[in-house]
Design a protein around this motif. Structure first.
Motif, PDB file in Angstrom:
ATOM      1  N   SER A  60       0.837  -1.193   0.000  1.00 58.02           N
ATOM      2  CA  SER A  60       0.000   0.000   0.000  1.00 58.02           C
ATOM      3  C   SER A  60       0.875   1.248   0.000  1.00 58.02           C
ATOM      4  CB  SER A  60      -0.929   0.023   1.222  1.00 58.02           C
ATOM      5  OG  SER A  60      -0.190   0.195   2.408  1.00 58.02           O
ATOM      6  N   THR A 116      -7.691   1.608  -5.280  1.00 62.18           N
ATOM      7  CA  THR A 116      -7.603   2.766  -4.386  1.00 62.18           C
ATOM      8  C   THR A 116      -8.827   2.788  -3.479  1.00 62.18           C
ATOM      9  OG1 THR A 116      -8.668   4.240  -5.984  1.00 62.18           O
ATOM     10  CG2 THR A 116      -6.247   4.209  -5.959  1.00 62.18           C
ATOM     11  N   VAL A 170      -5.527   5.872  -0.522  1.00 63.05           N
ATOM     12  CA  VAL A 170      -4.518   4.837  -0.369  1.00 63.05           C
ATOM     13  C   VAL A 170      -4.592   3.913  -1.573  1.00 63.05           C
ATOM     14  CG1 VAL A 170      -3.685   2.934   1.073  1.00 63.05           C
ATOM     15  CG2 VAL A 170      -4.696   4.954   2.139  1.00 63.05           C
ATOM     16  N   TYR A 208      -3.614   0.273  -3.177  1.00 64.17           N
ATOM     17  CA  TYR A 208      -3.300  -1.099  -2.788  1.00 64.17           C
ATOM     18  C   TYR A 208      -2.864  -1.870  -4.021  1.00 64.17           C
ATOM     19  CZ  TYR A 208      -5.546  -0.080   1.639  1.00 64.17           C
ATOM     20  OH  TYR A 208      -5.864   0.471   2.849  1.00 64.17           O
ATOM     21  N   CYS A 245       1.590  -4.671   3.353  1.00 63.50           N
ATOM     22  CA  CYS A 245       0.391  -4.505   4.170  1.00 63.50           C
ATOM     23  C   CYS A 245      -0.428  -5.785   4.122  1.00 63.50           C
ATOM     24  CB  CYS A 245      -0.443  -3.319   3.692  1.00 63.50           C
ATOM     25  SG  CYS A 245      -1.213  -3.549   2.069  1.00 63.50           S
ATOM     26  N   PRO A 249      -6.268  -5.930   1.629  1.00 62.58           N
ATOM     27  CA  PRO A 249      -7.360  -5.026   2.002  1.00 62.58           C
ATOM     28  C   PRO A 249      -8.719  -5.707   1.860  1.00 62.58           C
ATOM     29  CG  PRO A 249      -6.619  -4.519  -0.202  1.00 62.58           C
ATOM     30  CD  PRO A 249      -5.677  -5.568   0.343  1.00 62.58           C
TER      31      PRO A 249
END
Length: 103
Positions: free
Chosen positions: A6, A43, A56, A58, A75, A78
């Protein structure tokens, strides 16, 4: 290969230029990788207690080369909730988020 990445792109207005940069950098890397359906960038606008939202990006595990070029950090995967596809094939949703019923 299951590590997601991310990168914070700034607030809604400031994120415009970094989003364009990602969209410009993605196609040659996508073509060089033989256009894998699992290669994508998403995003999401996130608040996380701030007054203004932060955009953000990803990067899926298959987009690692692009993520590393942009100094993205590793990360957790998501949640697909409120994600927008920035770059990649639309059918990536079914591959990357099989738990999601529809894009």
């Amino acid at each position: 290969m299951s590590t997601w990445f991310s990168k914070q792109l700034g607030d809604g207005v400031l994120a415009f230029a970094p989003k364009e940069q990602i969209q410009a950098m993605f196609p040659p890397l996508f073509a060089a990788a033989a256009r894998p359906v699992e290669m994508a960038v998403f995003t999401r606008h996130e608040l996380d207690g701030r007054l203004q939202c932060e955009v953000v990006a990803y990067f899926s595990p298959a987009a690692e080369a692009l993520a590393r070029q942009l100094d993205a950090q590793t990360c957790e995967k998501p949640s697909p909730t409120e994600l927008d596809l920035l770059a990649g094939k639309p059918d990536c949703w079914a591959v990357l988020f099989p738990e999601r019923s529809s894009p």
